[in-house]
Design a protein around this motif. Sequence first.
Motif, PDB file in Angstrom:
ATOM      1  N   GLU A 213      -2.079   4.063   3.307  1.00  0.00           N
ATOM      2  CA  GLU A 213      -2.821   2.802   3.192  1.00  0.00           C
ATOM      3  C   GLU A 213      -4.185   3.004   2.512  1.00  0.00           C
ATOM      4  O   GLU A 213      -5.162   2.353   2.830  1.00  0.00           O
ATOM      5  CB  GLU A 213      -3.040   2.150   4.574  1.00  0.00           C
ATOM      6  CG  GLU A 213      -1.773   1.732   5.260  1.00  0.00           C
ATOM      7  CD  GLU A 213      -2.036   1.021   6.579  1.00  0.00           C
ATOM      8  OE1 GLU A 213      -3.014   0.247   6.659  1.00  0.00           O
ATOM      9  OE2 GLU A 213      -1.263   1.248   7.522  1.00  0.00           O
TER      10      GLU A 213
ATOM     11  N   GLN B 142       2.677  -6.113   9.515  1.00  0.00           N
ATOM     12  CA  GLN B 142       2.886  -5.080   8.508  1.00  0.00           C
ATOM     13  C   GLN B 142       4.327  -4.601   8.563  1.00  0.00           C
ATOM     14  O   GLN B 142       4.916  -4.482   9.634  1.00  0.00           O
ATOM     15  CB  GLN B 142       1.924  -3.926   8.809  1.00  0.00           C
ATOM     16  CG  GLN B 142       2.069  -2.755   7.887  1.00  0.00           C
ATOM     17  CD  GLN B 142       1.009  -1.708   8.191  1.00  0.00           C
ATOM     18  OE1 GLN B 142      -0.151  -2.020   8.234  1.00  0.00           O
ATOM     19  NE2 GLN B 142       1.451  -0.487   8.426  1.00  0.00           N
TER      20      GLN B 142
ATOM     21  N   TYR C  28       0.837  -1.197   0.000  1.00  0.00           N
ATOM     22  CA  TYR C  28       0.000   0.000   0.000  1.00  0.00           C
ATOM     23  C   TYR C  28       0.874   1.250   0.000  1.00  0.00           C
ATOM     24  O   TYR C  28       2.035   1.214   0.385  1.00  0.00           O
ATOM     25  CB  TYR C  28      -0.877   0.031   1.280  1.00  0.00           C
ATOM     26  CG  TYR C  28      -1.971  -1.001   1.287  1.00  0.00           C
ATOM     27  CD1 TYR C  28      -3.211  -0.708   0.741  1.00  0.00           C
ATOM     28  CD2 TYR C  28      -1.761  -2.257   1.854  1.00  0.00           C
ATOM     29  CE1 TYR C  28      -4.219  -1.661   0.762  1.00  0.00           C
ATOM     30  CE2 TYR C  28      -2.759  -3.199   1.882  1.00  0.00           C
ATOM     31  CZ  TYR C  28      -3.992  -2.906   1.326  1.00  0.00           C
ATOM     32  OH  TYR C  28      -4.991  -3.829   1.352  1.00  0.00           O
TER      33      TYR C  28
END
Length: 176
Positions: free
Chosen positions: A135, A159, A131
């Motif tokens: 995001e 993440q 992303y």
Amino acid sequence: QRQMGIRDRLETSRERLVRLQRSPVLLHPRRYMLQHAERMDMLHQRLIRAVGNRSRLNAEKNARMRQVLERFNPREQIRSARKQTDMAQRQLESAMRAITKTGRQQLHTGIRQLDALSPLKVMARGYSLVYDEQEKRLIKSLKDVQPGDSIKIKVSDGQLDCQVWGMKEDAKHGGE
């Protein structure tokens, strides 16, 4: 003249008496009585048969009428309606079970298909989602980023916050 009238009557009465004395009824009264007794027995038997036939016909007619009346008897109509209602209810319940079973099978099939296509399943096999820094946008191509951009990479268990240091285009896409 009066004597003549009496004599004629006397003669007529005498002839009548002679005829009666020769009459088979008086000569053989038993035979005459037996003939009448036989006739009476025969008539009695015919009467019994006729009464029996009439009684049987009336009983059959009554039975037929009773059957016709039973068909129109509200109790029978209610019983018949209940049977039909019960049968319809069983058919409806069976149809509902079949529809529910089919729906459940379709739901499970859909869940399996969605699960197989789930990004989390794809990521569990070693893939990740990239992303932009906020995001908000999925990065699908080199054109979506520049060297120095911050990106976020989602993997199966978390993440990664990364920065683009360099870029290299695949040869099959017309690059180097």
